[in-house]
Design an enzyme around this catalytic site. Sequence first.
Site, short mmCIF file in Angstrom:
data_model
loop_
_atom_site.label_atom_id
_atom_site.label_comp_id
_atom_site.label_asym_id
_atom_site.label_seq_id
_atom_site.Cartn_x
_atom_site.Cartn_y
_atom_site.Cartn_z
N HIS A 234 0.84 -1.21 0.00
CA HIS A 234 0.00 0.00 0.00
C HIS A 234 0.87 1.25 0.00
O HIS A 234 0.58 2.24 -0.69
CB HIS A 234 -0.88 0.05 1.26
CG HIS A 234 -1.81 -1.11 1.44
ND1 HIS A 234 -1.77 -1.91 2.55
CD2 HIS A 234 -2.82 -1.59 0.67
CE1 HIS A 234 -2.74 -2.83 2.47
NE2 HIS A 234 -3.38 -2.67 1.33
N MET B 279 3.34 -9.09 -0.67
CA MET B 279 2.76 -8.56 0.56
C MET B 279 1.24 -8.56 0.44
O MET B 279 0.68 -8.25 -0.61
CB MET B 279 3.26 -7.14 0.79
CG MET B 279 4.72 -7.13 1.07
SD MET B 279 5.12 -5.81 2.19
CE MET B 279 6.86 -6.14 2.41
P1 AMP Z 1 -6.26 -4.17 -0.30
O1 AMP Z 1 -6.13 -3.35 0.94
O2 AMP Z 1 -5.71 -5.56 -0.18
O3 AMP Z 1 -7.63 -4.11 -0.91
O4 AMP Z 1 -5.30 -3.47 -1.36
C1 AMP Z 1 -5.43 -2.11 -1.68
C2 AMP Z 1 -4.61 -1.82 -2.90
O5 AMP Z 1 -3.24 -2.14 -2.65
C3 AMP Z 1 -5.02 -2.65 -4.12
O6 AMP Z 1 -4.94 -1.86 -5.28
C4 AMP Z 1 -4.01 -3.75 -4.13
O7 AMP Z 1 -3.79 -4.30 -5.42
C5 AMP Z 1 -2.78 -3.02 -3.65
N1 AMP Z 1 -1.81 -3.97 -3.10
C6 AMP Z 1 -2.05 -4.95 -2.19
N2 AMP Z 1 -0.94 -5.66 -1.97
C7 AMP Z 1 0.03 -5.14 -2.76
C8 AMP Z 1 1.41 -5.44 -2.99
N3 AMP Z 1 2.01 -6.43 -2.37
N4 AMP Z 1 2.08 -4.67 -3.87
C9 AMP Z 1 1.47 -3.65 -4.51
N5 AMP Z 1 0.18 -3.32 -4.35
C10 AMP Z 1 -0.53 -4.05 -3.48
#
Ligand code: AMP
Length: 284
Positions: free
Chosen positions: A37, A184
């Site tokens: 994030h 991650m």
């Molecule tokens: P989430 O909180 O899991 O819904 O993720 C929020 C945003 O962060 C989404 O656009 C995910 O694709 C991105 N995201 C989650 N994990 C990663 C990661 N390891 N690397 C890059 N972006 C991520």
Amino acid sequence: MIVIESAAAMQQQALAWRAAGEEVGLVPTMGAIHAGHQSLVSRAKRENQRVVVSVFVNPKQFGPHEDLASYPRSFERDRARLEQLGVDVLFHPQVDQIYPPSFRTQVDPGPWAERLEGRSRPGHFAGVLTVVLKLFEVTQPKRAYFGQKDIQQLLLVRQMVRDFMLPVRVVGCPTVREPDGLAMSSRNAYLTAEQRAAAPALHQALTSASEAYRSGVTHPEQLERQVRERLGQVPDLAVDYAQVFSEDTLERPQQVRPGDVLAIAVKLGSTRLIDNVVFGADRL
Ligand code: AMP
């Protein structure tokens, strides 16, 4: 940084910035902020005058047997991390701010939502696109940042933006990994010590498929089989899918071309993990 909990107050702030000619970058998250994030937020900071991060565990994108109740929540830690990154507004609505009792309308994500993730998670992408469209209206972003880790989500958001002519640029950001290669994810916190030790197998399987492609293997099924066999050796792991697809069709191509994707989803114990590799890209 200010924390805004009301959707109306958030929209008012966003419209005031817009009137003043200030561009907003939006990073939608479900919280439990990690370095993945943070990389989206850093990029948003570089490219926009104002950065809004939303922390909202969206109930509409969870199936009835999924982990909505147990999804990791760590608001105070998230707030401190986002403050340090120089975020302007942390938008943290309660569920009834986004879905008041009178809420009715849903985005229909179309046929791409039936594939891959959508097969195991019916209704998931309708929930994702509905909340993303709402967040766009509430925060009025010029650019919105999404991770390539959730590649189908990224492609569906891009498609919605095209279909509805939304004045938002969707920026895809590379997957941030642990030193041992595990992508991650907030859900990594569910893993036991043994499962955590086994989890880098996902990245290793994708890396070896990418190497096989580089050395001349271009049959999608062969690359998929190789990944399944590698993952089959991991105890306590069940493969949900391992599939090659082209970004512009979400269909399996006859031959893999640069830019095609191999995406996987597995259950490690009871934790669902996803990852992917883009063939011919410099980095995973
Ligand atoms: P989430 O909180 O899991 O819904 O993720 C929020 C945003 O962060 C989404 O656009 C995910 O694709 C991105 N995201 C989650 N994990 C990663 C990661 N390891 N690397 C890059 N972006 C991520």
